[in-house]
Design an enzyme around this catalytic site. Sequence first.
Site, PDB file in Angstrom:
ATOM      1  N   GLY A  22     -19.227  -5.443 -26.224  1.00 42.88           N
ATOM      2  CA  GLY A  22     -17.845  -5.647 -26.182  1.00 42.88           C
ATOM      3  C   GLY A  22     -16.870  -5.330 -25.259  1.00 42.88           C
ATOM      4  N   GLU A  23     -17.050  -4.160 -24.804  1.00 43.00           N
ATOM      5  CA  GLU A  23     -16.314  -3.791 -23.815  1.00 43.00           C
ATOM      6  C   GLU A  23     -16.640  -4.362 -22.336  1.00 43.00           C
ATOM      7  OE1 GLU A  23     -15.956  -1.395 -27.252  1.00 43.00           O
ATOM      8  OE2 GLU A  23     -17.980  -1.610 -26.096  1.00 43.00           O
ATOM      9  N   PHE A  24     -17.960  -4.718 -22.208  1.00 37.36           N
ATOM     10  CA  PHE A  24     -18.201  -5.637 -20.951  1.00 37.36           C
ATOM     11  C   PHE A  24     -17.423  -6.572 -21.183  1.00 37.36           C
ATOM     12  CE2 PHE A  24     -20.590  -9.031 -19.220  1.00 37.36           C
ATOM     13  CZ  PHE A  24     -20.917  -8.759 -17.823  1.00 37.36           C
ATOM     14  N   GLY A  43     -13.730  -6.120 -20.073  1.00 35.63           N
ATOM     15  CA  GLY A  43     -13.544  -5.894 -18.393  1.00 35.63           C
ATOM     16  C   GLY A  43     -14.178  -7.183 -17.809  1.00 35.63           C
TER      17      GLY A  43
END
Length: 417
Positions: free
Chosen positions: A59-61, A64
């Site tokens: 999710g964080e990938f 960003g």
Amino acid sequence: MRLLYDLGIGLYTLLLRVVSLFHPKAKLWIDGRKGGVAEIEQTIEKGHRYIWFHFASLGEFEQGRSVLEQIKKSFPQEKIIITFFSPSGFEIRKNTNLAEYVFYLPVDTKHNARRFIEAIQPKFAVFTKYEYWYHYFNELKKQDIRLLMISAIFREQQLFFKPYGGFYRDILKKVAFFFTQNMDSVHMLKWIGITNAGLAGDTRFDRVVELPKVHQENPIVSAFLNGQYAVVAGSTWQRDEELLQQLIIKAEKWRLILAPHEIHDAHIAEIKKLFPKSILYSQFSAYRLEEVREARVLVIDNIGMLSSLYHYADVAYIGGGFGAGIHNTLEAVAYGKPVIFGPKYEKFQEAVDLVTLMIGFSISNDAELQEVFVALQDVEKRCEIGTAALDYVKQRAGATQIIMKYLETEGLLTKSL
């Protein structure tokens, strides 16, 4: 406090080693770090200063990703290293073309942090949303390497803002600049003496706003739906699936596309018990036409296609709201779809916004799900929500441009001659 922190890291690692004996995800976490920093030192090409991006998970990938893509597009000479904390991020994105190398982040010890940072010699480092590792942050600060937090968001309940949270506030002070999702986070940082922060917004909006533009038709999904209304349920867990079972029984004219968060054999078997006449995406060609026509549930037993499935939704259901917290709502909203999710959503700014704007609807039980779903069967209402959803996404895009301008203005990125 530093001693307790190191002890906690050690105990966490030890616990995962034990759990890895019978838990596949924990085994991936342990096995992925077996080579340690030494393997990274031997793998990477020397003589470069890399840009280091770290993501907790998948999710964080995705959060960003827009910044990564913009750097690759505008500064193709730059070399990038990505690290992940979680197997769910590493295993899916380990072959991404947005980085020269992808690694698991070595365990946060003083020794690992020093060797890792000396090995990759980062021009600067970018962490997304959260994950504050004391030794990595401290080593970056010691070596005068700028560390940026993008899409950062803070809440009063976090340790940073507690009277006994001095150790954790010191970690925050190692960060060169915070690009926050909302002004509340800027104010909260200022309250504890951190003024190097500014509102940029959530970089996920820059990513999801592009999704409808690149959508491609999926013949399997189209054949399954055959013109009928669809609920697309993404990143679901067991409690979500139990509620959806009751929903689809009563919604006779609707079909369900179910993309569970976990797709291992045991979970797929449980889903098949809940939905006996469901069919699997991976085996679609093996079903007879009569079986496809009778089936009302299509189970997506692979990873990576969920964001494109929301195109087919009349209503989207986002899983995780009965556990640690809901998954990505914005991918569905970017297609102009109303979203339904469980009660644990308040940590997510966009979900709070969606509920306030009546684009998203939180439910706690079967009765509430049925009530919301009945209301959303009104086509005119769905159209109104769709317009509001698209406006919401478009108005909040632009965080990536703000971050890129900072990187260029500060001389962290320069055009090659």
